[in-house]
Scaffold this active site. Structure first.
Site, PDB file in Angstrom:
ATOM      1  N   LYS A  47       0.811  -1.214   0.000  1.00 15.57           N
ATOM      2  CA  LYS A  47       0.000   0.000   0.000  1.00 15.57           C
ATOM      3  C   LYS A  47       0.848   1.270   0.000  1.00 15.57           C
ATOM      4  O   LYS A  47       0.324   2.358  -0.257  1.00 15.57           O
ATOM      5  CB  LYS A  47      -0.934   0.011   1.210  1.00 15.57           C
ATOM      6  CG  LYS A  47      -1.897  -1.160   1.270  1.00 15.57           C
ATOM      7  CD  LYS A  47      -2.875  -1.172   0.117  1.00 15.57           C
ATOM      8  CE  LYS A  47      -3.942  -2.241   0.304  1.00 15.57           C
ATOM      9  NZ  LYS A  47      -4.934  -2.244  -0.775  1.00 15.57           N
ATOM     10  N   SER A 261      -3.360 -12.140   4.365  1.00 16.40           N
ATOM     11  CA  SER A 261      -3.848 -11.973   2.996  1.00 16.40           C
ATOM     12  C   SER A 261      -2.802 -12.423   1.981  1.00 16.40           C
ATOM     13  O   SER A 261      -3.126 -13.035   0.961  1.00 16.40           O
ATOM     14  CB  SER A 261      -4.269 -10.527   2.740  1.00 16.40           C
ATOM     15  OG  SER A 261      -3.211  -9.640   2.998  1.00 16.40           O
TER      16      SER A 261
END
Length: 300
Positions: A47, A261
Site C-alpha cells: 500500500k 492476505s
C-alpha cells in the site's frame, strides 16, 4: 553528494523464488512460484505505492497542500502507508478502522502521528467508509478514497506491473493477488495484459464466513469503483484456516514471514501449481507477519 530520501525507497521490491512451498508436485510439473516481497517497502506493505501515488498526484493537481487534513477508512495497511506519506509530506491524517483489527496496526499508524478513530466491529469496513464520508461532509478533511481513486491502480500500472514483467523477463504466465480495494490487481492486470494478453490474472477472496484482514468480498453497494471484473480471469475463494496455515507454513519452510492476505494469495498460487505445467506464477506478498503477532496466528 546526493542522498536518497525515504520516498525513493518505495517500490522495486525483490521477486523471489519459493522452491519448497509447492512441494514435489510443483517441481514435477516444472512450475515456478515467485513471491514479490512488498513488505520491503518503508511502511511495510504494497500500500506504500498507492498511498504515495494518491497524495503526490492530488498535490500536483492542486487538490491538497501541506497542512491540510486527510481522512481515510482503512483495514490497516493503507492507513499505515498514508500515515507515513502524510508525515513525510506535511499533512494531518485521520484514519478510521474497525475496532477488531490488530493492535500492531493501530500503533504503527499512531507512530506516524495519525489520529485514529475506531469504529464498531459489527459495522465492518462498510461503516468506517460511511463515517469517513460523513466527516468529509462536515468539513473535517478530504477523503483520498482508495476504493474509487484511479491514482491507486495507476501506481501499480506504472511500477508493480513493470517490475514483475522486468524481473520475470516476460515469462510470467499467472499473476495472483488478494483482492481488497483491488488497486493492486487492477493496475498490475492492465499492465501485464498489455504486454501479453495470455497472462492469467487470478484474484483471491475469502470464503463465506471467513475473516482475512486485507481481503474482502464486498457487498454490491460497496464494491470498489476502481474494480473492473473483466480484468480478472479467475477468482478463487480461500478459507481463513487455509490462509493462516499457509502463513505459518511460509515462515517455517521458506523463511517468508508474511501476513494472512499474502498467505491467502500463496494458497491460490500453490493450487494453481498443482494444476498447471511449465507455469511461472507470481503472487504478491503484500505485507509482513509482524503486523499480526497479537492475533495469535503465530503462537509462541
Amino acid at each position: 553528494m546526493s542522498y536518497p530520501t525515504i520516498e525513493s525507497t518505495i517500490g522495486n521490491t525483490p521477486l523471489i523464488l519459493l522452491p519448497r512451498i509447492g512441494g514435489e508436485e510443483a517441481k514435477r510439473r516444472n512450475n515456478l512460484i515467485l513471491g514479490k516481497l512488498e513488505g520491503n517497502n518503508p511502511a511495510g506493505s504494497v500500500k506504500d505505492r498507492a498511498a504515495f501515488s494518491m497524495i503526490t498526484r492530488a498535490e500536483a493537481r492542486g487538490q491538497i497542500k501541506p497542512g491540510d487534513t486527510l481522512i481515510e477508512a482503512t483495514s490497516g495497511n493503507t492507513g499505515i502507508a498514508l500515515a507515513m506519506v502524510a508525515a513525510m509530506r506535511g499533512y494531518k491524517m485521520i484514519l478510521l478502522m474497525p475496532e477488531n483489527l490488530s493492535e500492531e496496526r493501530r500503533q504503527s499508524m499512531a507512530a506516524y502521528g495519525a489520529k485514529i478513530v475506531l469504529t464498531p466491529k459489527s459495522g465492518g469496513m462498510e461503516y468506517a467508509r460511511d463515517l469517513a464520508e460523513q466527516m468529509q461532509k462536515n468539513g473535517e478533511g478530504l477523503i483520498l478514497d482508495q476504493f474509487a481513486n484511479p491514482d491507486n491502480p495507476l501506481a501499480h500500472y506504472e511500477t508493480t506491473g513493470p517490475e514483475i514483467w522486468r524481473d520475470t523477463k516476460g515469462s510470467i504466465t499467472h499473476f495472483v493477488s488478494a483482492m481488497g480495494t483491488t488497486g493492486t490487481i487492477m493496475g498490475v492486470a492492465q499492465y501485464l495484459k498489455e504486454q501479453n494478453a495470455q497472462v492469467q490474472i487470478v484474484g483471491a477472496q475469502p470464503e463465506e464466513g471467513s475473516s482475512i484482514p486485507g481481503i474482502r468480498k464486498w457487498p454490491e453497494a460497496y464494491l470498489p469503483k476502481i474494480f473492473d471484473r473483466s480484468r480478472v480471469d479467475q477468482i478463487e475463494s480461500v478459507s481463513q484456516a487455509d490462509a493462516e496455515n499457509m502463513a505459518r507454513k511460509l515462515a517455517v519452510t521458506e523463511g517468508v514471514f508474511c501476513g494472512i492476505s499474502a498467505a491467502g494469495a500463496c494458497e491460490v498460487a500453490v493450487r494453481l501449481s498443482h494444476q498447471l505445467e511449465n507455469a511461472t506464477i507470481v503472487f504478491i506478498v503484500c505485507d509482513r507477519g509482524d503486523r499480526y503477532l497479537s492475533t495469535g496466528v503465530f503462537p509462541a
